[in-house]
Scaffold this motif. Structure first.
Motif, mmCIF file in Angstrom:
data_model
loop_
_atom_site.group_PDB
_atom_site.id
_atom_site.type_symbol
_atom_site.label_atom_id
_atom_site.label_comp_id
_atom_site.label_asym_id
_atom_site.label_seq_id
_atom_site.Cartn_x
_atom_site.Cartn_y
_atom_site.Cartn_z
ATOM 1 N N THR A 22 0.848 -1.184 0.000
ATOM 2 C CA THR A 22 0.000 0.000 0.000
ATOM 3 C C THR A 22 0.887 1.239 0.000
ATOM 4 O O THR A 22 2.076 1.175 0.310
ATOM 5 C CB THR A 22 -0.893 0.032 1.252
ATOM 6 O OG1 THR A 22 -0.052 0.130 2.415
ATOM 7 C CG2 THR A 22 -1.760 -1.226 1.358
ATOM 8 N N ARG A 23 0.288 2.373 -0.348
ATOM 9 C CA ARG A 23 1.074 3.616 -0.326
ATOM 10 C C ARG A 23 1.606 3.892 1.078
ATOM 11 O O ARG A 23 2.734 4.369 1.237
ATOM 12 C CB ARG A 23 0.215 4.801 -0.792
ATOM 13 C CG ARG A 23 0.092 4.910 -2.291
ATOM 14 C CD ARG A 23 -0.438 6.265 -2.706
ATOM 15 N NE ARG A 23 -1.730 6.575 -2.095
ATOM 16 C CZ ARG A 23 -2.347 7.747 -2.185
ATOM 17 N NH1 ARG A 23 -1.790 8.731 -2.851
ATOM 18 N NH2 ARG A 23 -3.514 7.934 -1.618
ATOM 19 N N GLU A 24 0.789 3.593 2.086
ATOM 20 C CA GLU A 24 1.224 3.841 3.465
ATOM 21 C C GLU A 24 2.466 3.014 3.806
ATOM 22 O O GLU A 24 3.423 3.529 4.400
ATOM 23 C CB GLU A 24 0.085 3.518 4.439
ATOM 24 C CG GLU A 24 -1.066 4.515 4.430
ATOM 25 C CD GLU A 24 -1.970 4.382 3.208
ATOM 26 O OE1 GLU A 24 -1.845 3.381 2.478
ATOM 27 O OE2 GLU A 24 -2.797 5.297 2.991
ATOM 28 N N ASP A 25 2.454 1.727 3.418
ATOM 29 C CA ASP A 25 3.612 0.874 3.684
ATOM 30 C C ASP A 25 4.824 1.327 2.875
ATOM 31 O O ASP A 25 5.966 1.289 3.352
ATOM 32 C CB ASP A 25 3.293 -0.580 3.361
ATOM 33 C CG ASP A 25 2.360 -1.204 4.388
ATOM 34 O OD1 ASP A 25 2.272 -0.669 5.510
ATOM 35 O OD2 ASP A 25 1.703 -2.221 4.065
ATOM 36 N N VAL A 27 5.528 4.378 1.850
ATOM 37 C CA VAL A 27 6.071 5.591 2.463
ATOM 38 C C VAL A 27 6.774 5.270 3.779
ATOM 39 O O VAL A 27 7.819 5.839 4.102
ATOM 40 C CB VAL A 27 4.955 6.634 2.673
ATOM 41 C CG1 VAL A 27 5.425 7.778 3.577
ATOM 42 C CG2 VAL A 27 4.493 7.175 1.326
ATOM 43 N N ARG A 28 6.217 4.323 4.529
ATOM 44 C CA ARG A 28 6.839 3.925 5.790
ATOM 45 C C ARG A 28 8.261 3.401 5.562
ATOM 46 O O ARG A 28 9.182 3.714 6.304
ATOM 47 C CB ARG A 28 5.965 2.875 6.484
ATOM 48 C CG ARG A 28 6.311 2.643 7.956
ATOM 49 C CD ARG A 28 5.327 1.675 8.600
ATOM 50 N NE ARG A 28 3.971 2.207 8.591
ATOM 51 C CZ ARG A 28 2.958 1.683 7.929
ATOM 52 N NH1 ARG A 28 3.131 0.575 7.211
ATOM 53 N NH2 ARG A 28 1.761 2.224 7.980
ATOM 54 N N ARG A 31 10.531 6.388 4.661
ATOM 55 C CA ARG A 31 10.837 7.216 5.826
ATOM 56 C C ARG A 31 11.831 6.513 6.750
ATOM 57 O O ARG A 31 12.687 7.155 7.360
ATOM 58 C CB ARG A 31 9.546 7.577 6.570
ATOM 59 C CG ARG A 31 8.619 8.480 5.756
ATOM 60 C CD ARG A 31 7.409 8.932 6.573
ATOM 61 N NE ARG A 31 7.796 9.869 7.614
ATOM 62 C CZ ARG A 31 7.904 11.185 7.445
ATOM 63 N NH1 ARG A 31 7.654 11.725 6.262
ATOM 64 N NH2 ARG A 31 8.255 11.962 8.437
ATOM 65 N N SER A 38 5.734 12.111 2.150
ATOM 66 C CA SER A 38 4.401 11.877 2.695
ATOM 67 C C SER A 38 3.581 11.070 1.698
ATOM 68 O O SER A 38 3.907 10.997 0.499
ATOM 69 C CB SER A 38 3.692 13.203 2.975
ATOM 70 O OG SER A 38 3.402 13.885 1.761
ATOM 71 N N VAL A 39 2.491 10.475 2.166
ATOM 72 C CA VAL A 39 1.618 9.694 1.297
ATOM 73 C C VAL A 39 1.059 10.563 0.178
ATOM 74 O O VAL A 39 0.911 10.106 -0.966
ATOM 75 C CB VAL A 39 0.469 9.056 2.115
ATOM 76 C CG1 VAL A 39 -0.565 8.425 1.190
ATOM 77 C CG2 VAL A 39 1.016 8.016 3.081
ATOM 78 N N GLU A 71 -5.687 -2.288 -0.035
ATOM 79 C CA GLU A 71 -6.088 -1.127 -0.845
ATOM 80 C C GLU A 71 -7.498 -1.311 -1.419
ATOM 81 O O GLU A 71 -8.185 -0.341 -1.734
ATOM 82 C CB GLU A 71 -5.107 -0.912 -2.000
ATOM 83 C CG GLU A 71 -3.737 -0.400 -1.581
ATOM 84 C CD GLU A 71 -3.691 1.114 -1.446
ATOM 85 O OE1 GLU A 71 -4.770 1.750 -1.332
ATOM 86 O OE2 GLU A 71 -2.571 1.657 -1.433
#
Length: 230
Positions: A22-25, A27-28, A31, A38-39, A71
Motif C-alpha cells: 500500500t502507499r502507506e507501507d 512511504v513507511r 521514511r 508523505s503519502v 487497498e
C-alpha cells in the motif's frame, strides 16, 4: 537530492508502479531509510484503479500481491465482472493465472485492468519479471486489450500532475525505465531524463521510439541540471 528539490521550492511527486505494498507501507519504508516523503506525495496505481472500479461499477477478481489487498478493502469483489492484475510476485502461479483466465474467458466482453505493464524491474538480488509479462499472457489467451492504470498510461501521469497542480510543460520526469518513465511522461507532454542506474541498460540509448531529453548518471546529477536552470 529530494531534500534539495524541496528546499528549492519545486513541487515533487513520486510516481511509482509499486503494487506489492500500500502507499502507506511504501512511504513507511522510505521514511525508515531517511526520506522525508508523505503519502500525498506518492502517485500509485492501486488508488487510481479503485477510483475507476467505483466509477464504472466494476467488481474485480484480484490477482495481486497479498500486501496490496488492503487497498481494495472497500471494493465489492462478489461475482467479479473484471480481472485486476498487479505485481503478484509469488502469487503468479499457474493455478492463479488460470483462474484469472477462466474468469476473463467466461465474460461476454472481458475487462482486464493492469496496474502497469512493466517488463521487468530490479531488486537487490537481480532483475525480476514484472506484471506486463503476465498481462500479455492473459491478453493473448483471451483476445482482450488490457487497460493499464499505472505507468506509462497517460492518465497516470495526468493524475500526478493534477496532484501537484502544474501543467505538463512545467514538469520533468526523472526515471530509469526508458518506456514506462521516459516514454510515458513524454507522451503526456512532459520532459524526461533517464538515469543510468537501476534498471537502465546500455541498449536503452538505442531505443527505436523513445529518446530522453537527456541522460544523467544518477539522481544527484539530474537535480544539479534542474536547479541550474531555475
Amino acid at each position: 537530492s529530494l531534500a534539495r528539490i524541496k528546499a528549492s521550492g519545486l513541487k515533487l511527486q513520486l510516481c511509482t508502479n509499486e503494487t506489492q505494498a500500500t502507499r502507506e507501507d511504501f512511504v513507511r519504508k522510505l521514511r525508515a531509510m531517511g526520506f522525508d516523503v508523505s503519502v500525498a506525495e506518492v502517485t500509485a496505481p492501486a488508488p487510481a484503479a479503485c477510483r475507476i472500479l467505483r466509477e464504472r461499477g466494476l467488481r474485480p477478481h484480484l490477482l495481486v500481491h497479498d500486501d496490496l489487498v488492503p487497498e481494495f478493502a472497500e471494493i465489492d469483489k462478489t461475482n467479479p465482472n473484471c480481472v485486476l492484475l498487479g505485481d503478484a510476485a509469488e502469487n503468479f502461479t499457474y493455478a492463479n493465472l488460470n483462474e484469472a483466465f477462466r474468469v476473463l474467458i467466461g465474460m461476454e466482453k472481458p475487462v482486464l485492468i493492469s496496474l502497469g505493464r512493466g517488463r521487468y524491474y530490479k531488486e537487490t538480488d537481480g532483475l525480476k519479471l514484472d506484471v506486463g509479462a503476465y498481462m500479455k499472457a492473459l491478453e493473448y489467451a483471451c483476445d482482450v486489450q488490457a487497460e493499464v492504470v499505472g505507468k506509462p498510461a497517460k492518465r497516470f501521469f495526468e493524475s500526478a500532475l493534477a496532484e501537484m497542480g502544474v501543467p505538463p510543460e512545467q514538469a520533468i520526469m526523472i526515471g530509469d525505465d526508458i518506456v514506462n518513465d521516459v516514454g510515458g511522461a513524454q507522451r503526456c507532454g512532459m520532459r524526461a531524463l533517464q538515469v543510468r542506474t537501476g534498471k537502465y541498460r546500455p541498449s536503452d540509448e538505442n531505443h527505436p521510439d523513445v529518446k530522453p531529453d537527456a541522460y544523467v548518471n544518477n539522481l544527484a546529477e539530474a537535480v544539479d541540471i534542474i536547479l541550474k536552470q531555475l
